[in-house]
Design a protein around this motif. Structure first.
Motif, PDB file in Angstrom:
ATOM      1  N   ILE A   1      31.191 -11.753 113.180  1.00 44.81           N
ATOM      2  CA  ILE A   1      31.679 -12.543 114.321  1.00 44.81           C
ATOM      3  C   ILE A   1      31.842 -11.626 115.530  1.00 44.81           C
ATOM      4  O   ILE A   1      32.535 -10.606 115.457  1.00 44.81           O
ATOM      5  N   GLN A   2      31.200 -11.979 116.620  1.00 44.87           N
ATOM      6  CA  GLN A   2      31.344 -11.250 117.876  1.00 44.87           C
ATOM      7  C   GLN A   2      32.348 -11.984 118.774  1.00 44.87           C
ATOM      8  O   GLN A   2      32.270 -13.199 118.931  1.00 44.87           O
ATOM      9  N   CYS A   3      33.266 -11.206 119.351  1.00 44.93           N
ATOM     10  CA  CYS A   3      34.316 -11.837 120.146  1.00 44.93           C
ATOM     11  C   CYS A   3      34.837 -10.877 121.200  1.00 44.93           C
ATOM     12  O   CYS A   3      35.034  -9.691 120.921  1.00 44.93           O
ATOM     13  N   ASP A   4      35.024 -11.379 122.432  1.00 45.10           N
ATOM     14  CA  ASP A   4      35.782 -10.626 123.436  1.00 45.10           C
ATOM     15  C   ASP A   4      37.126 -11.342 123.612  1.00 45.10           C
ATOM     16  O   ASP A   4      38.065 -11.082 122.888  1.00 45.10           O
ATOM     17  N   ASN A   5      37.217 -12.289 124.531  1.00 44.00           N
ATOM     18  CA  ASN A   5      38.417 -13.127 124.599  1.00 44.00           C
ATOM     19  C   ASN A   5      38.164 -14.514 124.023  1.00 44.00           C
ATOM     20  O   ASN A   5      39.009 -15.390 124.077  1.00 44.00           O
ATOM     21  N   GLN A   6      36.948 -14.689 123.467  1.00 42.79           N
ATOM     22  CA  GLN A   6      36.588 -15.908 122.747  1.00 42.79           C
ATOM     23  C   GLN A   6      35.437 -15.590 121.803  1.00 42.79           C
ATOM     24  O   GLN A   6      34.719 -14.605 121.995  1.00 42.79           O
ATOM     25  N   VAL A   7      35.278 -16.385 120.774  1.00 46.29           N
ATOM     26  CA  VAL A   7      34.198 -16.161 119.809  1.00 46.29           C
ATOM     27  C   VAL A   7      32.861 -16.412 120.496  1.00 46.29           C
ATOM     28  O   VAL A   7      32.602 -17.491 121.018  1.00 46.29           O
ATOM     29  N   GLN A   8      32.007 -15.391 120.485  1.00 48.59           N
ATOM     30  CA  GLN A   8      30.712 -15.481 121.152  1.00 48.59           C
ATOM     31  C   GLN A   8      29.592 -15.872 120.202  1.00 48.59           C
ATOM     32  O   GLN A   8      28.638 -16.547 120.581  1.00 48.59           O
ATOM     33  N   SER A   9      29.690 -15.440 118.951  1.00 44.96           N
ATOM     34  CA  SER A   9      28.648 -15.782 117.977  1.00 44.96           C
ATOM     35  C   SER A   9      29.158 -15.534 116.572  1.00 44.96           C
ATOM     36  O   SER A   9      30.103 -14.761 116.362  1.00 44.96           O
ATOM     37  N   ASP A  10      28.541 -16.188 115.599  1.00 43.61           N
ATOM     38  CA  ASP A  10      28.861 -16.022 114.184  1.00 43.61           C
ATOM     39  C   ASP A  10      27.555 -15.992 113.414  1.00 43.61           C
ATOM     40  O   ASP A  10      26.811 -16.971 113.397  1.00 43.61           O
ATOM     41  N   THR A  11      27.252 -14.848 112.820  1.00 39.68           N
ATOM     42  CA  THR A  11      26.025 -14.696 112.047  1.00 39.68           C
ATOM     43  C   THR A  11      26.375 -14.636 110.571  1.00 39.68           C
ATOM     44  O   THR A  11      27.123 -13.751 110.147  1.00 39.68           O
ATOM     45  N   LYS A  12      25.838 -15.567 109.811  1.00 38.12           N
ATOM     46  CA  LYS A  12      26.116 -15.602 108.376  1.00 38.12           C
ATOM     47  C   LYS A  12      25.080 -14.774 107.617  1.00 38.12           C
ATOM     48  O   LYS A  12      23.879 -14.920 107.823  1.00 38.12           O
ATOM     49  N   ILE A  13      25.568 -13.904 106.747  1.00 42.74           N
ATOM     50  CA  ILE A  13      24.709 -13.023 105.955  1.00 42.74           C
ATOM     51  C   ILE A  13      24.821 -13.447 104.492  1.00 42.74           C
ATOM     52  O   ILE A  13      25.915 -13.466 103.931  1.00 42.74           O
ATOM     53  N   THR A  14      23.697 -13.770 103.887  1.00 42.10           N
ATOM     54  CA  THR A  14      23.703 -14.216 102.483  1.00 42.10           C
ATOM     55  C   THR A  14      23.006 -13.233 101.546  1.00 42.10           C
ATOM     56  O   THR A  14      23.035 -13.418 100.335  1.00 42.10           O
ATOM     57  N   GLY A  15      22.368 -12.217 102.092  1.00 40.62           N
ATOM     58  CA  GLY A  15      21.676 -11.231 101.259  1.00 40.62           C
ATOM     59  C   GLY A  15      21.312 -10.009 102.080  1.00 40.62           C
ATOM     60  O   GLY A  15      21.561  -9.935 103.286  1.00 40.62           O
ATOM     61  N   GLU A  16      20.706  -9.038 101.428  1.00 37.55           N
ATOM     62  CA  GLU A  16      20.386  -7.779 102.085  1.00 37.55           C
ATOM     63  C   GLU A  16      19.411  -7.975 103.243  1.00 37.55           C
ATOM     64  O   GLU A  16      19.506  -7.300 104.263  1.00 37.55           O
ATOM     65  N   GLU A  17      18.460  -8.885 103.083  1.00 34.11           N
ATOM     66  CA  GLU A  17      17.475  -9.101 104.145  1.00 34.11           C
ATOM     67  C   GLU A  17      18.143  -9.593 105.423  1.00 34.11           C
ATOM     68  O   GLU A  17      17.781  -9.166 106.532  1.00 34.11           O
ATOM     69  N   ASP A  18      19.125 -10.501 105.278  1.00 33.59           N
ATOM     70  CA  ASP A  18      19.838 -11.000 106.462  1.00 33.59           C
ATOM     71  C   ASP A  18      20.592  -9.870 107.159  1.00 33.59           C
ATOM     72  O   ASP A  18      20.583  -9.759 108.395  1.00 33.59           O
ATOM     73  N   PHE A  19      21.255  -9.025 106.365  1.00 31.82           N
ATOM     74  CA  PHE A  19      22.033  -7.924 106.932  1.00 31.82           C
ATOM     75  C   PHE A  19      21.108  -6.950 107.666  1.00 31.82           C
ATOM     76  O   PHE A  19      21.366  -6.531 108.799  1.00 31.82           O
ATOM     77  N   GLU A  20      20.023  -6.599 107.022  1.00 29.55           N
ATOM     78  CA  GLU A  20      19.096  -5.637 107.616  1.00 29.55           C
ATOM     79  C   GLU A  20      18.483  -6.199 108.898  1.00 29.55           C
ATOM     80  O   GLU A  20      18.323  -5.471 109.890  1.00 29.55           O
ATOM     81  N   LYS A  21      18.167  -7.468 108.898  1.00 30.01           N
ATOM     82  CA  LYS A  21      17.585  -8.106 110.086  1.00 30.01           C
ATOM     83  C   LYS A  21      18.580  -8.081 111.247  1.00 30.01           C
ATOM     84  O   LYS A  21      18.211  -7.793 112.391  1.00 30.01           O
ATOM     85  N   PHE A  22      19.849  -8.391 110.954  1.00 34.45           N
ATOM     86  CA  PHE A  22      20.847  -8.409 112.019  1.00 34.45           C
ATOM     87  C   PHE A  22      21.094  -7.008 112.572  1.00 34.45           C
ATOM     88  O   PHE A  22      21.206  -6.816 113.788  1.00 34.45           O
TER      89      PHE A  22
END
Length: 454
Positions: free
Chosen positions: A326-347
């Protein structure tokens, strides 16, 4: 007869050099008694052919011929070299050598201890080029934000000095040889001893400074050296849970009966392998990234790479995971869901940072509560918040562990909530992960041995 004369001359050289080293130690002790325990833990030891002074944290090794040459040229040089080497040990500079860019760390560590040496103003240890060195230190202090090895190292990594500047710095600040600074894991007992010694110096310094001012650099370096450091991999394991993982359970599977069946009955094993085993791994957690203007993108990416590397290399992930970045400064800017190694590596490779406004931690916790209410998590164990710490903390304690991860101590930063854990990460370690710096300790040890015995 000639051999006897050489032996006699060598014995005289060794004896005179030992006396010079004893005088240098006494000079430091008389004027700076808070170094008494540190000096006692670093006894002088002659090592002919070394061509300088060096330490491995256990002794002060010196070349008798080099010591006498220095003393003949300027008696204060020997005292200065001993103080320089002593400060390296007190500030733990030799214990972090295996994790950093060694050329940059050599330079940063030498400049830092020389800055403290000049600040101490030890009588009889001044050198001709001290005025030039003081001018260079003032410029570096303004540009790097302080004269500690850690700050200078970061500065040199971001703004590498030219070849000419490096040579000038070495002439002004280099006093000892660093080839005996072996990897830290080989000196765990010695590191613990020096930590106790540094804490003692820090305590004794308080009484000494009551009658004297102007030791700010020494105190800052001691604070940096003695602050608690953390094993980030151990921290991540706090978020692990027990669960079934789809893999052969080697502890319960007997290969003898299995192979016996294959050999005697064709493709009919007597025992089928178990397809799962109970294991403790990370399945669900949240990584919150402070994307306010004060957090640099390179360090955020390095933090994510470090997290990913620990989890991947230690096989700490379940096959199927549920991680939210979750990226946030004074509000949530984005939420990236990771379900496996490929998702993590891509992000980690392609994800973009969003935000760069003010900082407020509360929106992340409210958002995570919302996800929990929607059934997004089965058993959320924890949240790591990577931040500079300048934001508004939530007042209510959540029902999962929370870690606030910072890069450096800051006395102006508000304290974290009592229900959370504060962790200071090593920026040098993160940058090492970012740049892929690898160390081959076997080759380095051979190089060290060759230089010392040459």
């Amino acid at each position: 007869m000639e051999k006897e004369g050489q032996a006699s001359a060598g014995g005289k050289t060794a004896s005179l050099a030992a006396q010079v080293m004893e005088l240098a130690y006494s000079d430091i002790l008389i004027h700076m008694r808070f170094f008494d325990v540190a000096l006692a833990g670093l006894h002088p030891a002659a090592r002919p052919g070394l061509q300088g002074i060096a330490t491995d944290g256990k002794a002060c090794y010196y070349d008798p011929v080099y010591v006498l040459q220095c003393y003949r040229q300027d008696p204060g040089m020997v005292v200065r070299c001993c103080l320089h080497m002593l400060l390296h040990c007190v500030f733990f500079h030799h214990f972090r050598y295996d994790r950093l860019d060694r050329e940059a760390w050599d330079l940063a560590a030498d400049i830092a201890v020389e800055g403290v040496s000049l600040e101490l103003g030890l009588e009889g240890a001044s050198l001709d080029r001290d005025r030039e060195a003081a001018g260079a230190l003032q410029v570096l202090k303004e540009e790097a934000g302080g004269i500690t090895a850690e700050r200078l190292y970061r500065y040199f990594r971001q703004m590498p000095p030219s070849a000419g500047e490096k040579e000038r710095y070495r002439k002004l600040f280099c006093r000892d040889i660093h080839t005996l600074w072996v990897p830290a894991q080989r000196l765990e007992a010695t590191e613990e001893q020096w930590k106790k010694i540094s804490e003692r110096v820090k305590a004794d310094l308080k009484s000494f400074t009551r009658a004297r001012t102007g030791l700010a650099d020494l105190e800052k370096n001691l604070e940096e050296a003695t602050r608690d450091r953390y094993d980030y991999g151990q921290i991540l394991r706090k978020f692990a849970v027990m669960g079934e993982d789809m893999q052969v359970n080697d502890e319960e599977f007997d290969y003898i009966y299995y192979m016996y069946g294959l050999e005697h009955y064709g493709n009919l094993p007597l025992v089928e392998p178990l397809e799962y085993k109970e294991s403790e791994k990370v399945k669900e957690f949240v990584i919150a990234i402070d994307t306010s203007a004060s957090c640099r993108g390179s360090l955020v990416r390095a933090f994510l790479r470090r997290t990913y590397s620990i989890l991947k290399s230690g096989e700490n992930f379940f096959t199927k995971i549920n991680v939210h970045i979750i990226q946030c400064d004074n509000q949530v800017q984005s939420d990236t869901k990771i379900t496996g190694e490929e998702d993590f590596e891509k992000f980690v490779k392609f994800g973009k940072l969003k935000g760069f406004g003010a900082t407020d931690f509360r929106p992340v916790f409210a958002y995570v509560d919302k996800l929990k209410g929607q059934g997004e998590f089965e058993n959320l164990k924890g949240l790591i918040y990577f931040t500079d710490g300048y934001g508004i903390y939530p007042e209510r304690m959540p029902d999962y562990q929370v870690i606030f991860a910072f890069l450096e101590e800051d006395e102006h930063r508000a304290p974290v909530p009592p229900w959370s854990i504060k962790v200071l990460l090593e920026e040098e370690e993160l940058e090492g992960e970012e740049l892929g710096i690898t160390r081959r300790t076997g080759i380095q040890e051979e190089r060290i041995q060759a230089e010392v015995t040459r």
